[in-house]
Design a protein around this motif. Structure first.
Motif, PDB file in Angstrom:
ATOM      1  N   VAL A 151       0.844  -1.203   0.000  1.00  0.00           N
ATOM      2  CA  VAL A 151       0.000   0.000   0.000  1.00  0.00           C
ATOM      3  C   VAL A 151       0.879   1.253   0.000  1.00  0.00           C
ATOM      4  O   VAL A 151       0.657   2.198  -0.757  1.00  0.00           O
TER       5      VAL A 151
ATOM      6  N   ALA B 145      10.758  13.487  14.480  1.00  0.00           N
ATOM      7  CA  ALA B 145      10.031  13.825  15.710  1.00  0.00           C
ATOM      8  C   ALA B 145       8.774  12.968  15.845  1.00  0.00           C
ATOM      9  O   ALA B 145       8.386  12.573  16.939  1.00  0.00           O
ATOM     10  N   LYS B 146       8.147  12.656  14.707  1.00  0.00           N
ATOM     11  CA  LYS B 146       6.936  11.838  14.715  1.00  0.00           C
ATOM     12  C   LYS B 146       7.278  10.400  15.104  1.00  0.00           C
ATOM     13  O   LYS B 146       6.543   9.754  15.846  1.00  0.00           O
TER      14      LYS B 146
ATOM     15  N   PHE C 118      -5.686   2.603   3.626  1.00  0.00           N
ATOM     16  CA  PHE C 118      -4.391   3.224   3.375  1.00  0.00           C
ATOM     17  C   PHE C 118      -3.468   3.112   4.576  1.00  0.00           C
ATOM     18  O   PHE C 118      -2.356   3.655   4.576  1.00  0.00           O
TER      19      PHE C 118
ATOM     20  N   TRP D 105       6.459   5.267  -1.127  1.00  0.00           N
ATOM     21  CA  TRP D 105       7.081   5.284   0.199  1.00  0.00           C
ATOM     22  C   TRP D 105       7.806   3.966   0.431  1.00  0.00           C
ATOM     23  O   TRP D 105       7.274   2.894   0.182  1.00  0.00           O
TER      24      TRP D 105
ATOM     25  N   PRO E 115       5.021   5.984   7.231  1.00  0.00           N
ATOM     26  CA  PRO E 115       5.017   7.451   7.322  1.00  0.00           C
ATOM     27  C   PRO E 115       5.556   7.967   8.658  1.00  0.00           C
ATOM     28  O   PRO E 115       6.055   9.083   8.724  1.00  0.00           O
TER      29      PRO E 115
ATOM     30  N   VAL F 291       2.536   4.399  -3.423  1.00  0.00           N
ATOM     31  CA  VAL F 291       2.697   5.857  -3.508  1.00  0.00           C
ATOM     32  C   VAL F 291       4.161   6.267  -3.366  1.00  0.00           C
ATOM     33  O   VAL F 291       4.466   7.437  -3.122  1.00  0.00           O
TER      34      VAL F 291
ATOM     35  N   TYR G  32       7.897  10.332  18.811  1.00  0.00           N
ATOM     36  CA  TYR G  32       6.616  10.453  19.506  1.00  0.00           C
ATOM     37  C   TYR G  32       5.864   9.127  19.511  1.00  0.00           C
ATOM     38  O   TYR G  32       5.256   8.739  20.508  1.00  0.00           O
TER      39      TYR G  32
ATOM     40  N   ALA H 223       9.091   9.238   8.327  1.00  0.00           N
ATOM     41  CA  ALA H 223       9.429  10.378   7.474  1.00  0.00           C
ATOM     42  C   ALA H 223       9.802  11.607   8.309  1.00  0.00           C
ATOM     43  O   ALA H 223      10.660  12.388   7.926  1.00  0.00           O
ATOM     44  N   LEU H 224       9.151  11.772   9.430  1.00  0.00           N
ATOM     45  CA  LEU H 224       9.461  12.871  10.353  1.00  0.00           C
ATOM     46  C   LEU H 224      10.101  12.275  11.601  1.00  0.00           C
ATOM     47  O   LEU H 224       9.443  11.556  12.340  1.00  0.00           O
TER      48      LEU H 224
END
Lengths: 206, 206
Positions: free
Chosen positions: B49, B65-66, B175, B55, B59, B53, B69, B62-63
């Motif tokens: 999936v 900090a994310k 998704f 990746w 996701p 796109v 977290y 990708a950040l």
């Protein structure tokens, strides 16, 4: 030395362009009051946070299926929380002017009313929240001197204040909106509002 | 014509490598039973999936900090739901073998026990869930014929079944994981489990 703010306190970090921030801006003040938690409003711009990692659009738009889902989910959440909802014709909207006034007024007694009115202008009435007319109308409905406030909001000093607050968001580890800070502890997303409030009220899971 | 499945029913779509799927796999069966909702287990692979796109990683990564977290939030959520938790040394783990056995067994009476055991192998014991020894151990603890099941799971027919289920996820607009389907209505994320169950039980906000 700055005086220490009284606890319990919740900081709400949000962008007026952010869909899920709409939910938290509408919900936070009532929930915080119910639990005896003080609320600090911290508007910032999400764009620079995303641009720092090379994104030119919100992550919702990277996956078309995720983007479609977001609108369905928002409609459902608004029904659940009994909030008005009208899918905006454009997303994300430019939110710089709304945010400049927000940062200027974040410690004013009318900040909650202002933020909710701007959010409803975006997500219930699909207005351009970067247009001076929209912000003027919001401020006038609150009985405030709109022209003087817009002038202060656009001052170099206040623009710098918004830039500094946006940088501070990054320093706090904030990568999306809405985010909540309780002491140093970060919560991301409207779905964590109740957990953040519980921690602030001393009834957290820690 | 296929016979219509009895309602109310919730489909849980998940990947054994997905952190937030861990929460839903552990929580769903008890909540569904409490509300008289039947549960269908739908393991699939999230990788294709994301690859569709462009990746190459979840996701969350990708950040930075994310990503940081996510681990804090997972630990907090596990404390809230009283689930065992140990941050895995690697993320995301390859979950193909676990998923092949899952899709083979998704209508078996032991599917819930299997899924929870594999998820705990990943997120409570930090084991390699793509290793035949791990899956063998899980199946043997359930009193099942591990060797025969692994052989069936690795058959061309069953591999095709997993590919078809992963494609079906995309067709349903899925998704990310976990996702819930109630009739045709999609909910994404462990935070929506209660809303999805409420809709399935006929107490939804529609």
């Amino acid at each position: 030395m700055p005086t220490r703010e009284p606890d319990p306190r919740l900081e709400l970090w949000f962008d007026f362009a952010s869909t899920y921030s709409y939910l938290s801006v509408m919900r936070s003040e009532a929930i915080a009051a119910r639990h005896g938690v003080a609320l600090s409003w911290r508007p910032f711009l999400l764009g620079p946070v995303f641009q720092a990692v090379g994104w030119t659009a919100p992550p919702f738009l990277a996956l078309p299926a995720k983007g479609r889902y977001m609108w369905t989910d928002l409609e459902r959440q608004c029904r659940k929380y009994r909030l008005p909802w009208c899918q905006p014709a454009s997303f994300p909207k430019r939110s710089v002017l709304a945010c400049r006034v927000g940062v200027l007024a974040q410690d004013s007694p009318w900040i909650g009313d202002y933020c909710r009115a701007v959010m409803q202008a975006n997500f219930a009435h699909d207005l351009d929240i970067d247009a001076p007319e929209t912000i003027t109308s919001v401020l006038e409905h609150l009985g405030l001197p709109a022209a003087a406030l817009l002038q202060q909001a656009e001052s170099a000093e206040n623009r710098a204040r918004l830039r500094a607050q946006t940088e501070a968001a990054g320093t706090h580890g904030i990568f999306g909106a809405p985010s909540f800070l309780v002491g140093g502890e970060l919560f991301w997303g409207d779905d964590r509002l109740e957990d953040a409030i519980a921690l602030a009220a001393g009834r957290g899971t820690r």
